[in-house]
Scaffold this motif. Structure first.
Motif, PDB file in Angstrom:
ATOM      1  N   TYR A 480      40.688  27.646  38.532  1.00  0.00           N
ATOM      2  CA  TYR A 480      42.164  27.519  38.058  1.00  0.00           C
ATOM      3  C   TYR A 480      42.384  25.992  38.061  1.00  0.00           C
ATOM      4  O   TYR A 480      42.427  25.485  39.034  1.00  0.00           O
ATOM      5  CB  TYR A 480      43.048  28.263  38.966  1.00  0.00           C
ATOM      6  N   PRO A 499      46.574  28.483  36.780  1.00  0.00           N
ATOM      7  CA  PRO A 499      47.095  29.284  38.036  1.00  0.00           C
ATOM      8  C   PRO A 499      48.626  29.629  37.915  1.00  0.00           C
ATOM      9  O   PRO A 499      49.368  28.953  37.687  1.00  0.00           O
ATOM     10  CB  PRO A 499      46.792  28.198  38.972  1.00  0.00           C
ATOM     11  N   PRO A 501      51.158  32.572  40.156  1.00  0.00           N
ATOM     12  CA  PRO A 501      51.527  33.510  40.962  1.00  0.00           C
ATOM     13  C   PRO A 501      51.647  34.883  40.438  1.00  0.00           C
ATOM     14  O   PRO A 501      52.227  34.817  39.485  1.00  0.00           O
ATOM     15  CB  PRO A 501      52.464  32.842  42.176  1.00  0.00           C
ATOM     16  N   SER A 502      51.282  36.013  41.105  1.00  0.00           N
ATOM     17  CA  SER A 502      51.530  37.394  40.567  1.00  0.00           C
ATOM     18  C   SER A 502      53.006  37.462  40.925  1.00  0.00           C
ATOM     19  O   SER A 502      53.732  36.804  41.435  1.00  0.00           O
ATOM     20  CB  SER A 502      50.584  38.350  41.187  1.00  0.00           C
ATOM     21  N   GLU A 506      51.501  35.890  44.768  1.00  0.00           N
ATOM     22  CA  GLU A 506      50.234  35.759  45.490  1.00  0.00           C
ATOM     23  C   GLU A 506      49.175  35.064  44.605  1.00  0.00           C
ATOM     24  O   GLU A 506      49.463  35.465  43.422  1.00  0.00           O
ATOM     25  CB  GLU A 506      49.592  37.184  46.204  1.00  0.00           C
ATOM     26  N   PHE A 507      48.547  34.275  45.135  1.00  0.00           N
ATOM     27  CA  PHE A 507      47.448  33.485  44.320  1.00  0.00           C
ATOM     28  C   PHE A 507      46.017  34.316  44.643  1.00  0.00           C
ATOM     29  O   PHE A 507      45.875  34.530  45.775  1.00  0.00           O
ATOM     30  CB  PHE A 507      47.402  31.951  44.731  1.00  0.00           C
ATOM     31  N   PRO A 508      45.326  34.449  43.626  1.00  0.00           N
ATOM     32  CA  PRO A 508      44.058  35.207  43.739  1.00  0.00           C
ATOM     33  C   PRO A 508      43.062  34.181  44.669  1.00  0.00           C
ATOM     34  O   PRO A 508      43.464  32.973  44.341  1.00  0.00           O
ATOM     35  CB  PRO A 508      43.651  35.748  42.313  1.00  0.00           C
ATOM     36  N   PRO A 509      42.154  34.782  45.139  1.00  0.00           N
ATOM     37  CA  PRO A 509      40.965  33.748  45.795  1.00  0.00           C
ATOM     38  C   PRO A 509      40.437  33.074  44.645  1.00  0.00           C
ATOM     39  O   PRO A 509      40.322  33.644  43.400  1.00  0.00           O
ATOM     40  CB  PRO A 509      40.234  34.597  46.634  1.00  0.00           C
ATOM     41  N   GLY A 510      39.796  31.973  45.024  1.00  0.00           N
ATOM     42  CA  GLY A 510      38.992  31.032  44.057  1.00  0.00           C
ATOM     43  C   GLY A 510      39.275  29.657  44.205  1.00  0.00           C
ATOM     44  O   GLY A 510      39.671  28.990  45.454  1.00  0.00           O
ATOM     45  N   TYR A 512      41.010  25.958  43.009  1.00  0.00           N
ATOM     46  CA  TYR A 512      41.963  25.350  42.290  1.00  0.00           C
ATOM     47  C   TYR A 512      42.282  23.958  42.165  1.00  0.00           C
ATOM     48  O   TYR A 512      41.798  23.101  43.241  1.00  0.00           O
ATOM     49  CB  TYR A 512      43.356  25.737  43.079  1.00  0.00           C
ATOM     50  N   GLN A 564      38.561  34.598  50.070  1.00  0.00           N
ATOM     51  CA  GLN A 564      38.808  35.805  49.841  1.00  0.00           C
ATOM     52  C   GLN A 564      39.768  36.151  51.131  1.00  0.00           C
ATOM     53  O   GLN A 564      40.899  37.213  50.799  1.00  0.00           O
ATOM     54  CB  GLN A 564      37.912  36.970  49.764  1.00  0.00           C
ATOM     55  N   ILE A 567      44.765  34.998  51.199  1.00  0.00           N
ATOM     56  CA  ILE A 567      45.433  34.789  50.061  1.00  0.00           C
ATOM     57  C   ILE A 567      46.744  34.280  50.286  1.00  0.00           C
ATOM     58  O   ILE A 567      47.604  34.932  50.908  1.00  0.00           O
ATOM     59  CB  ILE A 567      45.592  36.363  49.456  1.00  0.00           C
TER      60      ILE A 567
END
Length: 580
Positions: A480, A499, A501-502, A506-510, A512, A564, A567
């Motif tokens: 991201y 990137p 946030p939902s 929340e930010f998904p794992p990964g 950045y 993971q 989060i």
């Protein structure tokens, strides 16, 4: 007081010192050439190059009105000559939409080469003026300050008007001083030519049209020894010649485009200066300035009059702050340079060999006026320390007085040497990331994000370093990126997702990669990875202030890994200390 007509004393070391000056200029050139190839195109450069290409090819000065054409044309000339069919092509948000067959980095590298001579000119003028004021060693000291000052190195590599305005301002002031020392129509002409070039460099230089006559009147009033050999009225006529030549050069730079238009065709101008109700005959008076220069002045004034959100000392403000540029000087000037400036102040106060008040008025007054002008404008807009760039060369010339003999003895010479070495080492330590330089007092470049951001630290210059990191870390997926710049990372072969946030925050794992400006709460459109752009709000990326980067691309892009099991939830905050 020193005799202003007395030439600088020459020593047996003159040939050696002259070659040292040449060596310093060559080192400066090498540093700039490497920096030109090292930095990615920054935020404003596409706008300057696009406008310059229109000026060179079509004589159209209607783009980039807030910046006169000198730097734009210098950058566009090599591109227009070698690539006559190339069009930069900017989207509505000024993102680059260049043909895929063109190496866009090479295009900007080529254009940047056109602007390097301005820095070399500024360096030479600093040397020459300081040499005449303070002697050979003083000249070398001033020259080295220009050649190694981080902000000079960082911005002299770019297609912007900042270094151009600094170089042309110090040239104009030096030529004015030369005219004052030897009044004559020829020197007045050359001083007017230099002033005209300064007007073509940046809008802020318009204040010199008023400042030059004021300085001349002030030195006439001081009447220091030796007495003037020319009459007041003769010098007054030459000052008029100087200003007329400057206005002609300004018009020439714009191709005499729509000059001498009647005042009534500038309703905004009439309203701004309160002459909209003047008699009709006066409103028919011709304005001896290019139309687009007048429009540019009005546009700059309109921008300055509107409050802009600003970041200073770790806090966001809804508008500018008056001390912004003083603060910028404090955190972006090497401590060694501060020491040299302090020694120069002491030398000017206590040394028997101090320069005359009139000499120093020419070298100091423009710096004070420039700093006062940008400080006044900073009440509304405080974004870029580079706006104060014209102040720097005058400070360098003044600092050359630290090397003047007649006060302090051996202790002063040791202090000057220590400060000089500290200043040069601090600059080279941060090179080639000179744009991101901050002094040791605030933690260096890594601590700069808590002081001032924007072009002071992060201006999109490290995209190529991000690309290199991505290529070296293929396991960094999903990736991201929130990039503060005009060239979309996908255009250089980087695949990513913007990137966001939902809805639950929340930010998904990964992995950045976030530009520091966004981490600190800057609002700006960012490439979305699919050929478009999305606006980054002030709180979208500030959560990452709580995380420790696992890597950095330069000092402008932080790289984070969110595993993971962790989060994060986006927090509604703007700065580390909860500033407004």
């Amino acid at each position: 007081m020193a005799d202003p007509q007395k030439p600088p004393q020459r020593t047996k070391w003159r040939p050696v010192l002259s070659w040292m000056a040449v060596l310093l200029l060559l080192v400066h050139l090498v540093l700039l050439v490497y920096g030109v190839t090292f930095q990615s195109p920054t935020i404003d450069e596409p706008n300057h190059l696009d406008a310059g290409l229109d000026m060179v090819r079509r004589g159209d000065f209607g783009k980039n009105l807030g910046n006169p054409p000198l730097a734009n044309i210098a950058a566009a000339l090599p591109v227009a000559l070698l690539y006559p069919d190339f069009e930069l092509g900017l989207a509505n948000n000024r993102r680059i939409v260049a043909p895929q067959s063109v190496d866009i980095f090479w295009i900007f590298t080529l254009a940047r080469f056109g602007c390097i001579p301005f820095s070399l000119l500024g360096a030479y003028v600093c040397y020459r003026w300081s040499f005449e004021l303070h002697g050979e060693v003083g000249g070398l000291l001033s020259l080295s300050l220009w050649c190694f000052f981080p902000n000079i190195l960082g911005h002299a590599q770019l297609i912007t008007a900042d270094i151009t305005s600094a170089a042309m301002s110090i040239l104009a002031a030096y030529m004015l001083w030369c005219w004052w020392r030897a009044p004559g129509a020829d020197n007045a002409f050359f001083a007017g030519l230099a002033l005209g070039l300064a007007l073509l460099a940046k809008m802020v230089c318009v204040i010199l049209i008023v400042l030059w006559p004021m300085i001349w009147l002030a030195v006439r009033v001081l009447r220091e020894h030796p007495p003037r050999q020319t009459s007041f009225f003769r010098e007054a006529r030459q000052m008029v010649l100087l200003l007329v030549v400057a206005i002609i050069v300004l018009n020439w730079g714009y191709g005499f485009e729509h000059t001498l238009r009647p005042l009534k065709e500038y309703p905004r101008l009439m309203k701004e200066v309160g002459i909209d109700k003047w008699p009709a005959a006066l409103r028919e008076a011709p304005v001896p300035l290019p139309q687009n220069y007048v429009r540019g002045l009005l546009d700059v004034g309109q921008v300055v009059d509107q409050p802009h959100r600003s970041f200073v000392a770790g806090k966001w403000h809804d508008s500018g702050v008056w001390y912004y540029y003083l603060y910028g000087l404090a955190v972006k000037t090497p401590l060694g340079v501060m020491g040299l400036f302090g020694i120069a102040i002491a030398a000017s106060l206590f040394s028997r060999a101090a320069n005359s008040m009139t000499d120093m008025l020419f070298a100091v007054a423009p710096a004070i006026v420039f700093l006062d002008f940008v400080s006044y404008s900073s009440v509304m807009i405080s974004h870029h320390f580079r706006y104060a760039m014209p102040v720097l060369p005058f400070c360098f010339v003044f600092a050359g007085g630290a090397a003047k003999s007649g006060w302090g003895g051996q202790c002063k010479r040791v202090a000057v040497a220590v400060c000089w070495v500290a200043a040069v080492c601090a600059s080279l330590w941060s090179y080639p990331h000179s744009m991101s330089f901050f002094n040791a007092f605030v933690g260096g470049p890594a601590g700069g994000r808590y002081q001032i951001v924007g072009s002071n630290l992060d201006w999109g210059q490290d995209l190529h370093l991000l690309k290199r990191w991505v290529e070296q870390n293929p396991e960094a997926r999903p990736l991201y990126i929130a990039y503060f710049g005009r060239i979309a990372p996908e255009n250089v072969g980087v695949e990513y997702t913007l990137p966001k946030p939902s809805e639950s925050g929340e930010f998904p794992p990964g992995w950045y990669a976030i530009s520091v400006s966004f981490v600190m709460g800057r609002e700006f459109p960012a490439p979305d990875g699919h050929g478009g752009a999305s606006f980054i709000r002030r709180d979208d990326c500030t959560y990452f202030q709580q995380l420790t980067p696992v890597a950095r691309a330069g000092y402008s892009i932080d790289i984070y890994h969110v595993p993971q099991q962790e989060i994060p939830v986006a927090k509604s905050r703007q700065s580390m200390d909860g500033g407004p």
